[in-house]
Design an enzyme around this catalytic site. Structure first.
Site, mmCIF file in Angstrom:
data_model
loop_
_atom_site.group_PDB
_atom_site.id
_atom_site.type_symbol
_atom_site.label_atom_id
_atom_site.label_comp_id
_atom_site.label_asym_id
_atom_site.label_seq_id
_atom_site.Cartn_x
_atom_site.Cartn_y
_atom_site.Cartn_z
ATOM 1 N N GLU A 275 0.825 -1.214 0.000
ATOM 2 C CA GLU A 275 0.000 0.000 0.000
ATOM 3 C C GLU A 275 0.858 1.262 0.000
ATOM 4 O O GLU A 275 1.835 1.352 0.749
ATOM 5 C CB GLU A 275 -0.905 0.021 1.241
ATOM 6 C CG GLU A 275 -1.928 -1.097 1.244
ATOM 7 C CD GLU A 275 -3.007 -0.936 2.319
ATOM 8 O OE1 GLU A 275 -4.086 -1.512 2.153
ATOM 9 O OE2 GLU A 275 -2.772 -0.229 3.326
ATOM 10 N N ARG A 292 -2.207 -10.904 3.076
ATOM 11 C CA ARG A 292 -3.353 -11.797 2.868
ATOM 12 C C ARG A 292 -3.968 -11.483 1.507
ATOM 13 O O ARG A 292 -3.606 -10.487 0.884
ATOM 14 C CB ARG A 292 -4.406 -11.529 3.941
ATOM 15 C CG ARG A 292 -4.813 -10.073 3.941
ATOM 16 C CD ARG A 292 -6.004 -9.719 4.788
ATOM 17 N NE ARG A 292 -6.463 -8.385 4.453
ATOM 18 C CZ ARG A 292 -6.003 -7.256 4.966
ATOM 19 N NH1 ARG A 292 -5.045 -7.292 5.870
ATOM 20 N NH2 ARG A 292 -6.472 -6.084 4.590
ATOM 21 N N VAL A 295 -10.033 -8.067 0.217
ATOM 22 C CA VAL A 295 -11.426 -7.959 -0.223
ATOM 23 C C VAL A 295 -11.472 -7.554 -1.699
ATOM 24 O O VAL A 295 -12.204 -8.137 -2.499
ATOM 25 C CB VAL A 295 -12.167 -6.898 0.633
ATOM 26 C CG1 VAL A 295 -13.552 -6.640 0.075
ATOM 27 C CG2 VAL A 295 -12.239 -7.328 2.085
ATOM 28 N N ARG A 338 -18.516 -2.337 -2.523
ATOM 29 C CA ARG A 338 -18.814 -3.226 -1.397
ATOM 30 C C ARG A 338 -20.239 -2.928 -0.942
ATOM 31 O O ARG A 338 -20.587 -1.771 -0.711
ATOM 32 C CB ARG A 338 -17.876 -2.967 -0.230
ATOM 33 C CG ARG A 338 -16.422 -3.171 -0.569
ATOM 34 C CD ARG A 338 -15.584 -3.050 0.682
ATOM 35 N NE ARG A 338 -14.165 -3.046 0.354
ATOM 36 C CZ ARG A 338 -13.197 -3.286 1.218
ATOM 37 N NH1 ARG A 338 -13.511 -3.535 2.478
ATOM 38 N NH2 ARG A 338 -11.932 -3.260 0.853
HETATM 39 P P1 ADP Z 1 -4.855 0.771 8.735
HETATM 40 O O1 ADP Z 1 -3.979 -0.448 8.731
HETATM 41 O O2 ADP Z 1 -5.366 1.135 10.083
HETATM 42 O O3 ADP Z 1 -5.883 0.735 7.665
HETATM 43 P P2 ADP Z 1 -3.101 2.446 7.142
HETATM 44 O O4 ADP Z 1 -1.701 2.756 7.509
HETATM 45 O O5 ADP Z 1 -3.324 1.490 6.010
HETATM 46 O O6 ADP Z 1 -3.874 1.987 8.453
HETATM 47 O O7 ADP Z 1 -3.860 3.778 6.819
HETATM 48 C C1 ADP Z 1 -5.249 3.843 6.586
HETATM 49 C C2 ADP Z 1 -5.573 5.037 5.717
HETATM 50 O O8 ADP Z 1 -5.100 6.241 6.333
HETATM 51 C C3 ADP Z 1 -4.906 4.993 4.339
HETATM 52 O O9 ADP Z 1 -5.719 4.384 3.379
HETATM 53 C C4 ADP Z 1 -4.761 6.477 4.024
HETATM 54 O O10 ADP Z 1 -5.973 6.951 3.512
HETATM 55 C C5 ADP Z 1 -4.548 7.119 5.366
HETATM 56 N N1 ADP Z 1 -3.112 7.327 5.657
HETATM 57 C C6 ADP Z 1 -2.243 6.469 6.192
HETATM 58 N N2 ADP Z 1 -1.014 7.023 6.323
HETATM 59 C C7 ADP Z 1 -1.102 8.274 5.844
HETATM 60 C C8 ADP Z 1 -0.193 9.381 5.723
HETATM 61 N N3 ADP Z 1 1.074 9.311 6.128
HETATM 62 N N4 ADP Z 1 -0.664 10.529 5.209
HETATM 63 C C9 ADP Z 1 -1.942 10.629 4.829
HETATM 64 N N5 ADP Z 1 -2.850 9.661 4.926
HETATM 65 C C10 ADP Z 1 -2.449 8.489 5.423
#
Ligand code: ADP
Length: 462
Positions: A275, A292, A295, A338
């Protein structure tokens, strides 16, 4: 090939996995809780075992009961799906101990990537771009303040063990730093039993872009292009598409290369997702790797023609990848909606009900992965996602129109879903033009909810 696979999950993903197994002539064993006896995955599998009560901790998370079921039924492999035990390395180790193949990565890779601060360090060392931040231990208020000053505001405090947006807070300035950090840390402790934190620069209004990868045990790693998952509510994805309309070939190549590098750096095998957040200048930064099947994997399947579950099974059977990077071509455009048992007008609150009449969309270019059947009663014990509608068409606009048509066909009498909300959203001029980022729903939900279907049509592209 494996003779019999136990599917350690429920719902649409269990059905999805069973379908591929049927096509590969592999027998399946479904597991179910006492609440799920009548479920579709139980009916479709070759055999089934009740592993515990309606409480997930007793059934779908019950490692001993699941391993026992696999042994009693003579299964040579377990597919964990997503959620439940799919990212539990103790489960992987138990499978290994009993000579059952786990269809997924190794316990070591899972552990390294499951801790987001560790994952960040691995990626940084390997040369994968990460968000500027700090991932060492933060043991005093003074240290936190110093780190924040260096990174600059706004920033995000994040839990290393976090997931689903929990243990994460946006901090706008020094005045709220200490209290929000404490809040996120407490939430992380309560949700994950681990309050290790790290800090990242907040990338303003990014797009959420993720790359699907496949890696075998022989060092072959390929990527299958990207998914744009920016349409989220409460930090959870609602609509996903592939490809992303803003990613040109050069950027795709660079991000794909970074995704492959990330998988190699972690010694990853199986299907996985890298990601990134992508800012409006085209800079991309690694945020985490999911270990994994996801979805939203079906949009990738639609544009590449690759069955990702089949590839996972082959990799777990120690086969080398048959696909090379040059074999992967993205054809047309795919979108997934979804469908959750939730009410957008009530802040997307989940609700329950029983299906009186069901109509599942069909026709050209429409795929529906669902757990629904006539008479299905939702269970408050499990996830509110009822179905995924995935469409494929030559262009993005045609895919949008096809999805609207599919959503009009969907009838789930007895259960309120976000289907109508998605239908309206797919008419929003900004969505159609691609003027959206992860904040889109928050910014536009009220406006979208004020439309009716006829009004929406007037606002659309025609
Ligand atoms: P989780 O595992 O809780 O889903 P993530 O690290 O994947 O956490 O982050 C979830 C969402 O938060 C991402 O899809 C993005 O939209 C936002 N996000 C995460 N890190 C950043 C960042 N450094 N700056 C801006 N948005 C972020």
């Amino acid at each position: 090939m494996f003779k019999r696979i136990l599917v350690a999950n429920r719902g649409e993903i269990a059905v999805r996995i069973i379908r591929t197994c049927m096509e590969m002539n592999i027998e399946t064993v479904a597991i179910y809780s006492t609440a799920d006896k009548e479920c579709l995955h139980v009916k479709l599998a070759s055999d089934s075992v009740c592993v515990g009560s309606y409480k997930a901790a007793d059934s779908y998370l019950n490692i001993d009961a699941i391993i026992c079921a696999a042994l009693v039924k003579g299964c040579d492999a377990i597919h964990p799906g997503y959620g439940f035990l799919s990212e539990n390395s103790e489960f992987v180790r138990k499978c290994n101990e009993y000579g059952i193949a786990f269809i997924g990565p190794t316990a070591e890779a899972m552990d390294a990537l499951g801790n987001k601060a560790t994952a960040r360090r691995i990626m940084k060392d390997a040369g994968v771009p990460t968000v500027p931040g700090y991932d060492g231990p933060i043991d005093s208020a003074g240290k936190l303040e110093k780190i924040a000053r260096r990174i600059g505001y706004p920033l995000l405090v994040k839990a290393s063990a976090g997931g689903g947006g929990r243990g994460m807070r946006r901090v706008n300035g020094p005045a709220e730093l200490e209290s929000l950090f404490g809040e996120a840390k407490a939430e992380a402790k309560a949700c994950f039993g681990n309050d290790e934190m790290y800090v990242e620069k907040l990338i303003e209004n990014p797009k959420h872009i993720e790359f699907q990868i496949l890696a075998d045990e022989f060092g072959n790693v390929i990527h299958l292009g990207e998914r744009d998952c920016s349409i989220q509510r409460k930090n959870q994805k609602l609509i996903e598409e592939s490809p992303c309309m803003f990613i040109k070939d050069d950027l795709r190549k660079a991000m794909g290369k970074a995704a492959v590098l990330a998988a190699k750096a972690a010694g990853y095998t199986s299907a996985g997702t890298v990601e990134f957040v992508l800012d409006n200048k085209g800079h991309y930064y690694f945020i985490e790797m999911n270990t994994r099947i996801q979805v939203e994997h079906a949009v990738t399947e639609m544009v590449t023609g690759v069955d990702l579950i089949k590839e996972q099974i082959r990799i777990a059977f120690h086969e080398p990848l048959r696909l090379r990077q040059k074999d992967i071509k993205l054809s047309g455009h795919a979108i997934e909606c979804r469908i959750n048992a939730e009410n957008p007008a009530a802040g997307f609150m989940p609700g329950n009900g029983k299906i009186g009449f069901l109509n599942i969309p069909g026709g050209a270019g429409v795929r529906v992965d669902t757990l629904l059947y006539n008479g299905y009663e939702t269970s408050p014990f499990y996830d509110s996602m009822m179905a995924k509608i995935i469409v494929h068409a030559p262009t993005r606009l045609e895919a949008i129109r096809r999805m609207r048509r599919a959503l009009l066909e969907l009838v789930t009498e007895g259960i309120v879903t976000n289907g109508d909300f998605d239908y309206l959203l797919l008419h929003h001029p900004d969505f159609i033009k691609g003027k959206y980022n992860v904040g889109f729903i928050e910014a536009h939900a009220e406006e979208i909810l004020s439309w009716d279907k006829a009004a929406a049509r007037l606002k659309s592209d025609e």
